[in-house]
Design a protein around this motif. Sequence first.
Motif, mmCIF file in Angstrom:
data_model
loop_
_atom_site.group_PDB
_atom_site.id
_atom_site.type_symbol
_atom_site.label_atom_id
_atom_site.label_comp_id
_atom_site.label_asym_id
_atom_site.label_seq_id
_atom_site.Cartn_x
_atom_site.Cartn_y
_atom_site.Cartn_z
ATOM 1 N N LEU A 54 1.304 1.780 -8.095
ATOM 2 C CA LEU A 54 0.974 2.064 -8.363
ATOM 3 C C LEU A 54 -0.343 2.640 -9.453
ATOM 4 O O LEU A 54 -0.306 4.236 -9.428
ATOM 5 N N SER A 55 -1.243 1.232 -10.005
ATOM 6 C CA SER A 55 -2.262 2.004 -10.146
ATOM 7 C C SER A 55 -3.474 2.639 -8.641
ATOM 8 O O SER A 55 -3.883 3.671 -8.973
ATOM 9 N N LYS A 56 -2.855 2.133 -7.403
ATOM 10 C CA LYS A 56 -4.071 3.082 -6.226
ATOM 11 C C LYS A 56 -3.872 4.053 -6.288
ATOM 12 O O LYS A 56 -4.357 5.284 -6.798
ATOM 13 N N TRP A 57 -2.084 4.672 -6.290
ATOM 14 C CA TRP A 57 -1.547 6.251 -6.868
ATOM 15 C C TRP A 57 -2.350 7.215 -7.755
ATOM 16 O O TRP A 57 -2.662 7.898 -7.420
ATOM 17 N N ALA A 58 -2.235 6.500 -8.499
ATOM 18 C CA ALA A 58 -2.430 7.635 -9.954
ATOM 19 C C ALA A 58 -3.677 7.227 -9.807
ATOM 20 O O ALA A 58 -4.544 8.252 -10.321
ATOM 21 N N TRP A 59 -5.233 6.170 -9.409
ATOM 22 C CA TRP A 59 -6.128 6.850 -9.133
ATOM 23 C C TRP A 59 -6.649 7.890 -8.107
ATOM 24 O O TRP A 59 -7.509 8.639 -8.427
ATOM 25 N N LEU A 60 -5.395 8.080 -7.150
ATOM 26 C CA LEU A 60 -6.030 8.969 -5.789
ATOM 27 C C LEU A 60 -5.566 9.727 -6.513
ATOM 28 O O LEU A 60 -6.336 11.220 -6.154
ATOM 29 N N GLY A 61 -4.160 9.989 -7.308
ATOM 30 C CA GLY A 61 -4.307 11.256 -7.041
ATOM 31 C C GLY A 61 -4.964 12.418 -8.802
ATOM 32 O O GLY A 61 -5.592 13.319 -8.653
ATOM 33 N N ALA A 62 -5.864 11.117 -9.476
ATOM 34 C CA ALA A 62 -5.746 11.792 -10.738
ATOM 35 C C ALA A 62 -7.921 12.406 -9.979
ATOM 36 O O ALA A 62 -8.332 13.491 -10.543
#
Length: 205
Positions: A54-62
Amino acid sequence: MNDHLTILHYVRINKTKAEKDNTPLLSSTAGWQPDEWYRALEHPYLKFFKMDVLSKWAWLGAEILLSKQAKQEGFIYEGLDKNKIGVVLMTTQGCLEVDKKYLQTVSQIASPALFVYTLPNIMLGEICIRHGFKGEQLSQVTDGFDGESIQFWVNDLMKNKDVDACLCGYVDATDAGADLCLFWIEKNKQGVAFTAAHLETLYKQ
């Protein structure tokens, strides 16, 4: 002056689409795992590999949302007071994937490295640490993308809590892929009006 809020940029990623501001990005790689997206972005941040999905995808999106168009040009928030940049994110499954993995370790030696990510709001922390944002933050678990709820909370922060810009949206992720739609909101700028209807349209298109 009455502040009007504007959607200046957005990012949409799911199993069939990857775009920023209506422009395809990494389109030939739709369905990649987050580690492969990270390598393709070429934004070195070694802590990335310690994060949950979850954090990986949030980080990537940001990272995609906040980066200027060309590599090495910096980020779109330059010149803004980072104490007045907020983050509002929603998710449905939250940190379920890491919860399962952590539970498997409990019968022997519980893993502190996994335990750190057993709260969905950790994704906000990862983004804020990376970019130095120190404004108000909110994480919610919802039944799905909810444009009205996003609009309500962002409006509250930006009109009542001394927030000048906000990264907001929806991030849901499992090991099978991600459903992500993030927006960058500022005051009194030219762009798409920040309404629940526009948020829903950008998510669904």
